[in-house]
Enzyme design. Structure first.
Site, PDB file in Angstrom:
ATOM      1  N   LYS A  33     -29.072   7.449  13.819  1.00 52.82           N
ATOM      2  CA  LYS A  33     -30.516   7.419  14.076  1.00 52.82           C
ATOM      3  C   LYS A  33     -31.202   6.262  13.354  1.00 52.82           C
ATOM      4  N   THR A 133     -19.454  18.172   1.129  1.00 52.37           N
ATOM      5  CA  THR A 133     -19.596  17.810  -0.281  1.00 52.37           C
ATOM      6  C   THR A 133     -19.064  18.908  -1.196  1.00 52.37           C
ATOM      7  N   ASP A 134     -18.681  18.514  -2.417  1.00 48.16           N
ATOM      8  CA  ASP A 134     -18.279  19.520  -3.408  1.00 48.16           C
ATOM      9  C   ASP A 134     -19.477  20.320  -3.914  1.00 48.16           C
ATOM     10  N   GLU A 135     -20.714  19.858  -3.620  1.00 53.28           N
ATOM     11  CA  GLU A 135     -21.895  20.577  -4.117  1.00 53.28           C
ATOM     12  C   GLU A 135     -22.028  21.963  -3.502  1.00 53.28           C
ATOM     13  N   TYR A 158     -30.400  20.613  -0.518  1.00 52.00           N
ATOM     14  CA  TYR A 158     -29.361  19.777   0.086  1.00 52.00           C
ATOM     15  C   TYR A 158     -28.048  20.535   0.190  1.00 52.00           C
ATOM     16  N   ALA A 160     -27.380  23.672  -0.021  1.00 52.39           N
ATOM     17  CA  ALA A 160     -27.458  24.863   0.850  1.00 52.39           C
ATOM     18  C   ALA A 160     -27.347  24.457   2.317  1.00 52.39           C
ATOM     19  N   LYS A 162     -25.823  21.803   3.477  1.00 51.30           N
ATOM     20  CA  LYS A 162     -24.440  21.377   3.740  1.00 51.30           C
ATOM     21  C   LYS A 162     -23.523  22.602   3.798  1.00 51.30           C
ATOM     22  N   PRO A 213     -33.577   5.376 -15.809  1.00 55.00           N
ATOM     23  CA  PRO A 213     -33.910   6.793 -15.985  1.00 55.00           C
ATOM     24  C   PRO A 213     -32.670   7.688 -16.004  1.00 55.00           C
ATOM     25  N   VAL A 214     -32.452   8.372 -17.120  1.00 53.43           N
ATOM     26  CA  VAL A 214     -31.361   9.349 -17.229  1.00 53.43           C
ATOM     27  C   VAL A 214     -32.006  10.725 -17.262  1.00 53.43           C
ATOM     28  N   ARG A 222     -20.212  14.262 -13.251  1.00 51.86           N
ATOM     29  CA  ARG A 222     -19.841  14.075 -11.847  1.00 51.86           C
ATOM     30  C   ARG A 222     -18.418  13.507 -11.822  1.00 51.86           C
ATOM     31  N   GLY A 292     -33.225  22.484 -11.263  1.00 52.71           N
ATOM     32  CA  GLY A 292     -31.982  23.110 -10.790  1.00 52.71           C
ATOM     33  C   GLY A 292     -30.761  22.224 -10.922  1.00 52.71           C
ATOM     34  N   HIS A 293     -30.813  21.250 -11.802  1.00 58.48           N
ATOM     35  CA  HIS A 293     -29.750  20.241 -11.936  1.00 58.48           C
ATOM     36  C   HIS A 293     -28.385  20.876 -12.187  1.00 58.48           C
TER      37      HIS A 293
HETATM   38  P1  NAD Z   1     -26.228   8.238   3.694  1.00 61.90           P
HETATM   39  O1  NAD Z   1     -27.520   8.912   3.390  1.00 61.90           O
HETATM   40  O2  NAD Z   1     -25.908   6.935   3.038  1.00 61.90           O
HETATM   41  O3  NAD Z   1     -26.105   7.976   5.274  1.00 61.90           O
HETATM   42  C1  NAD Z   1     -26.469   8.930   6.224  1.00 61.90           C
HETATM   43  C2  NAD Z   1     -26.465   8.257   7.601  1.00 61.90           C
HETATM   44  O4  NAD Z   1     -26.766   9.256   8.577  1.00 61.90           O
HETATM   45  C3  NAD Z   1     -27.510   7.153   7.747  1.00 61.90           C
HETATM   46  O5  NAD Z   1     -26.952   6.032   8.401  1.00 61.90           O
HETATM   47  C4  NAD Z   1     -28.590   7.805   8.604  1.00 61.90           C
HETATM   48  O6  NAD Z   1     -29.302   6.861   9.418  1.00 61.90           O
HETATM   49  C5  NAD Z   1     -27.763   8.759   9.449  1.00 61.90           C
HETATM   50  N1  NAD Z   1     -28.553   9.896   9.944  1.00 61.90           N
HETATM   51  C6  NAD Z   1     -29.370  10.710   9.227  1.00 61.90           C
HETATM   52  N2  NAD Z   1     -29.934  11.621  10.033  1.00 61.90           N
HETATM   53  C7  NAD Z   1     -29.455  11.398  11.282  1.00 61.90           C
HETATM   54  C8  NAD Z   1     -29.658  12.020  12.540  1.00 61.90           C
HETATM   55  N3  NAD Z   1     -30.498  13.055  12.678  1.00 61.90           N
HETATM   56  N4  NAD Z   1     -28.989  11.542  13.612  1.00 61.90           N
HETATM   57  C9  NAD Z   1     -28.138  10.487  13.485  1.00 61.90           C
HETATM   58  N5  NAD Z   1     -27.926   9.841  12.317  1.00 61.90           N
HETATM   59  C10 NAD Z   1     -28.579  10.300  11.223  1.00 61.90           C
HETATM   60  O7  NAD Z   1     -25.107   9.316   3.407  1.00 61.90           O
HETATM   61  P2  NAD Z   1     -23.650   9.110   2.758  1.00 61.90           P
HETATM   62  O8  NAD Z   1     -23.776   9.067   1.290  1.00 61.90           O
HETATM   63  O9  NAD Z   1     -22.951   8.024   3.471  1.00 61.90           O
HETATM   64  O10 NAD Z   1     -22.997  10.519   3.138  1.00 61.90           O
HETATM   65  C11 NAD Z   1     -22.317  10.704   4.365  1.00 61.90           C
HETATM   66  C12 NAD Z   1     -21.863  12.146   4.466  1.00 61.90           C
HETATM   67  O11 NAD Z   1     -21.027  12.448   3.362  1.00 61.90           O
HETATM   68  C13 NAD Z   1     -23.010  13.156   4.425  1.00 61.90           C
HETATM   69  O12 NAD Z   1     -22.715  14.188   5.331  1.00 61.90           O
HETATM   70  C14 NAD Z   1     -23.012  13.655   2.989  1.00 61.90           C
HETATM   71  O13 NAD Z   1     -23.503  14.969   2.921  1.00 61.90           O
HETATM   72  C15 NAD Z   1     -21.536  13.583   2.661  1.00 61.90           C
HETATM   73  N6  NAD Z   1     -21.234  13.379   1.234  1.00 61.90           N
HETATM   74  C16 NAD Z   1     -21.716  12.306   0.552  1.00 61.90           C
HETATM   75  C17 NAD Z   1     -21.352  12.113  -0.780  1.00 61.90           C
HETATM   76  C18 NAD Z   1     -21.826  10.930  -1.602  1.00 61.90           C
HETATM   77  O14 NAD Z   1     -21.496  10.838  -2.772  1.00 61.90           O
HETATM   78  N7  NAD Z   1     -22.559   9.981  -1.031  1.00 61.90           N
HETATM   79  C19 NAD Z   1     -20.521  13.020  -1.417  1.00 61.90           C
HETATM   80  C20 NAD Z   1     -20.078  14.136  -0.702  1.00 61.90           C
HETATM   81  C21 NAD Z   1     -20.413  14.277   0.634  1.00 61.90           C
HETATM   82  O1  TDX Z   2     -32.229   8.170 -11.513  1.00 63.40           O
HETATM   83  C1  TDX Z   2     -31.328   9.018 -11.640  1.00 63.40           C
HETATM   84  N1  TDX Z   2     -30.986   9.454 -12.900  1.00 63.40           N
HETATM   85  C2  TDX Z   2     -30.045  10.419 -13.119  1.00 63.40           C
HETATM   86  O2  TDX Z   2     -29.765  10.785 -14.272  1.00 63.40           O
HETATM   87  C3  TDX Z   2     -30.643   9.592 -10.515  1.00 63.40           C
HETATM   88  C4  TDX Z   2     -30.976   9.145  -9.106  1.00 63.40           C
HETATM   89  C5  TDX Z   2     -29.676  10.548 -10.750  1.00 63.40           C
HETATM   90  N2  TDX Z   2     -29.391  10.961 -12.007  1.00 63.40           N
HETATM   91  C6  TDX Z   2     -28.323  11.964 -12.211  1.00 63.40           C
HETATM   92  C7  TDX Z   2     -28.395  13.187 -11.328  1.00 63.40           C
HETATM   93  C8  TDX Z   2     -26.929  13.535 -11.121  1.00 63.40           C
HETATM   94  O3  TDX Z   2     -26.461  14.329 -12.206  1.00 63.40           O
HETATM   95  O4  TDX Z   2     -27.111  11.306 -11.880  1.00 63.40           O
HETATM   96  C9  TDX Z   2     -26.215  12.186 -11.182  1.00 63.40           C
HETATM   97  C10 TDX Z   2     -25.904  11.598  -9.815  1.00 63.40           C
HETATM   98  O5  TDX Z   2     -27.103  11.682  -9.052  1.00 63.40           O
HETATM   99  P1  TDX Z   2     -27.143  11.219  -7.520  1.00 63.40           P
HETATM  100  O6  TDX Z   2     -26.658   9.812  -7.422  1.00 63.40           O
HETATM  101  O7  TDX Z   2     -28.490  11.551  -6.984  1.00 63.40           O
HETATM  102  O8  TDX Z   2     -25.992  12.127  -6.870  1.00 63.40           O
HETATM  103  P2  TDX Z   2     -25.803  13.717  -6.794  1.00 63.40           P
HETATM  104  O9  TDX Z   2     -27.076  14.438  -6.922  1.00 63.40           O
HETATM  105  O10 TDX Z   2     -24.703  14.081  -7.743  1.00 63.40           O
HETATM  106  O11 TDX Z   2     -25.289  13.860  -5.270  1.00 63.40           O
HETATM  107  C11 TDX Z   2     -24.354  12.903  -4.710  1.00 63.40           C
HETATM  108  O12 TDX Z   2     -23.054  13.409  -4.723  1.00 63.40           O
HETATM  109  C12 TDX Z   2     -22.768  14.501  -3.880  1.00 63.40           C
HETATM  110  C13 TDX Z   2     -24.748  12.548  -3.289  1.00 63.40           C
HETATM  111  O13 TDX Z   2     -26.083  12.039  -3.268  1.00 63.40           O
HETATM  112  C14 TDX Z   2     -24.605  13.729  -2.357  1.00 63.40           C
HETATM  113  O14 TDX Z   2     -24.869  13.333  -1.015  1.00 63.40           O
HETATM  114  C15 TDX Z   2     -23.187  14.231  -2.443  1.00 63.40           C
HETATM  115  O15 TDX Z   2     -23.004  15.370  -1.650  1.00 63.40           O
END
Ligand code: NAD
Ligand code: TDX
Length: 352
Positions: A33, A133-135, A158, A160, A162, A213-214, A222, A292-293
């Site tokens: 999309k 995801t593992d979440e 998120y 929930a 998934k 920002p931490v 993670r 809810g971290h």
């Molecule tokens: P992302 O947010 O980088 O990319 C999501 C993509 O989906 C984008 O290109 C967006 O345009 C597209 N999209 C969103 N809504 C859409 C819709 N309604 N129709 C068509 N396309 C749509 O996500 P990511 O980090 O690449 O994650 C990909 C998948 O892996 C997700 O399902 C996510 O839940 C899962 N996942 C991600 C991580 C992570 O660490 N990034 C970890 C575990 C699982």
């Molecule tokens: O600015 C920040 N500071 C910070 O301390 C941000 C953005 C995050 N964090 C912390 C929150 C988390 O403990 O860092 C950790 C990682 O955060 P994110 O990058 O937002 O990832 P997380 O919430 O762990 O989720 C990611 O991994 C699982 C992906 O975004 C999800 O799509 C995936 O399912």
């Protein structure tokens, strides 16, 4: 094979598509999309291949999904499209329910109709691969690992959404016989990671001289998985995984957030030192915790290793060095995103 990749313009989807075009003979259709998180320039390295195709559409649009399936005639649907950022799900959960739950339902239902119309051989070899995801497993204490049989316990909007999508996929497999696969992976990192996520956000803010920002005290853990290793795992699963099975994919690289941030700072101190001679770690700022971290995620990836022979190929130290170098060498990729389409305010603390 012909692979339809939803979310192929996202972080993980684009890594998968680049891998499939550059390292296999597969034909790929990206169905995306192009939300704020879809970045077409992440697909530029493969855009000129005649095995690469793109359609801009919504997975919630049943007609568009049905047309793409009928015209492209995939052997595999790799379903990655989702709303993926936990902080955004806290501010606006509705979009997560729509895309992750309703969108997955539409994908399953349309795919089921398409699959039922296939001839016997194609029907037997077809796979619907759902990327999760593992979440979904909730939060761990200081000990233990998530396995494929860990009970679901999602705790953010998120996770929930998934978890619900995983249940729908299993239901379509169990009830209708659709050959489904599910992978649950840990936190990915690497090139082309959208700048709202921890690792790219820290690299870019450090270079821009901004506070780092931490959340909370930085002790949350993670399990970091290099995105190209994940793409290799996804290919192994849809090529050789057993239908109906779930595979956990993890990087075997648990780190506390503060360790991740200080590691990035010390790599930048070496590769691109601050002009004032001080260290990037001086920019670290502890901020209000995420509501809810979840405390800790960590994956037991022994099943995919034993069954499919997949293991991560890089250590966290190798992967993070490669990632920081990529952000230094590809400033225009992330600068374009910062300039054009992305708000940089703190997300996830506005209470919905
Ligand atoms: P992302 O947010 O980088 O990319 C999501 C993509 O989906 C984008 O290109 C967006 O345009 C597209 N999209 C969103 N809504 C859409 C819709 N309604 N129709 C068509 N396309 C749509 O996500 P990511 O980090 O690449 O994650 C990909 C998948 O892996 C997700 O399902 C996510 O839940 C899962 N996942 C991600 C991580 C992570 O660490 N990034 C970890 C575990 C699982
Ligand atoms: O600015 C920040 N500071 C910070 O301390 C941000 C953005 C995050 N964090 C912390 C929150 C988390 O403990 O860092 C950790 C990682 O955060 P994110 O990058 O937002 O990832 P997380 O919430 O762990 O989720 C990611 O991994 C699982 C992906 O975004 C999800 O799509 C995936 O399912």
């Amino acid at each position: 094979m012909r692979i339809l990749v939803t979310g192929g313009a996202g972080f993980i989807g684009s890594a998968l598509v680049r891998r499939l075009i550059e390292h296999t003979e597969h034909e790929v259709l990206v169905f995306d999309k192009l939300t704020y998180a879809g970045v077409l320039s992440s697909l530029a390295p493969v855009a000129s291949s005649n095995r690469y195709h793109f359609v801009k559409s919504d997975i919630c649009d049943a007609d568009a999904v049905s047309t793409a399936l009928a015209e492209f005639r995939p052997d595999v649907v790799a379903h990655l499209a989702a709303e993926s950022h936990v902080d955004r799900s806290i501010d606006g959960p509705g979009e997560f329910v729509q895309t992750n739950l309703v969108g997955t339902f539409v994908m399953l239902n349309q795919t089921l109709g398409y699959w039922r119309g296939l001839q016997d051989t194609a029907k037997a070899s077809f796979r619907f691969h759902h990327i999760s995801t593992d979440e979904v497993f909730g939060s761990l204490g200081d000990e233990g690992l998530f396995t494929e049989t860990t009970p679901y316990d999602p705790r953010s909007p998120y996770s929930a959404s998934k978890a619900g999508s995983d249940h729908l996929v299993r239901a379509w497999g169990h009830t209708y016989g659709l050959p489904v696969l599910i992978t649950n992976c840990s936190n990915n990192y690497g090139p082309y990671h959208f700048p709202e996520k921890l690792i790219p956000l820290i690299i870019i803010r450090a270079l821009n001289g901004e506070p780092l920002p931490v959340y909370g005290d930085g002790s949350n853990v993670r399990d970091w998985l290099f995105v190209d290793d994940h793409a290799r795992a996804l290919q192994a699963v849809f090529e050789t995984g057993a239908p109906g099975e779930t595979y956990n994919v993890g990087g075997n690289a648990e780190r506390r957030n503060i360790e991740v941030v200080t590691t990035i700072c010390s790599i930048l101190d070496r590769l691109d030192p601050r002009k004032d001679g001080r260290g990037y770690a001086e920019q670290i700022t502890y901020v209000t915790d995420r509501p809810g971290h979840d405390h800790r995620y960590a994956i037991d990836a022994s099943k995919i290793r034993a069954d499919l022979g997949w293991t991560p190929s890089v250590t966290f130290e190798q992967g993070i060095e490669q990632t920081v170098r990529w952000y230094l060498e590809n400033r225009s990729w992330w600068q374009d995103i910062l300039d054009a389409r992305y708000a940089t305010q703190r997300l996830g603390v506005s209470n919905g």
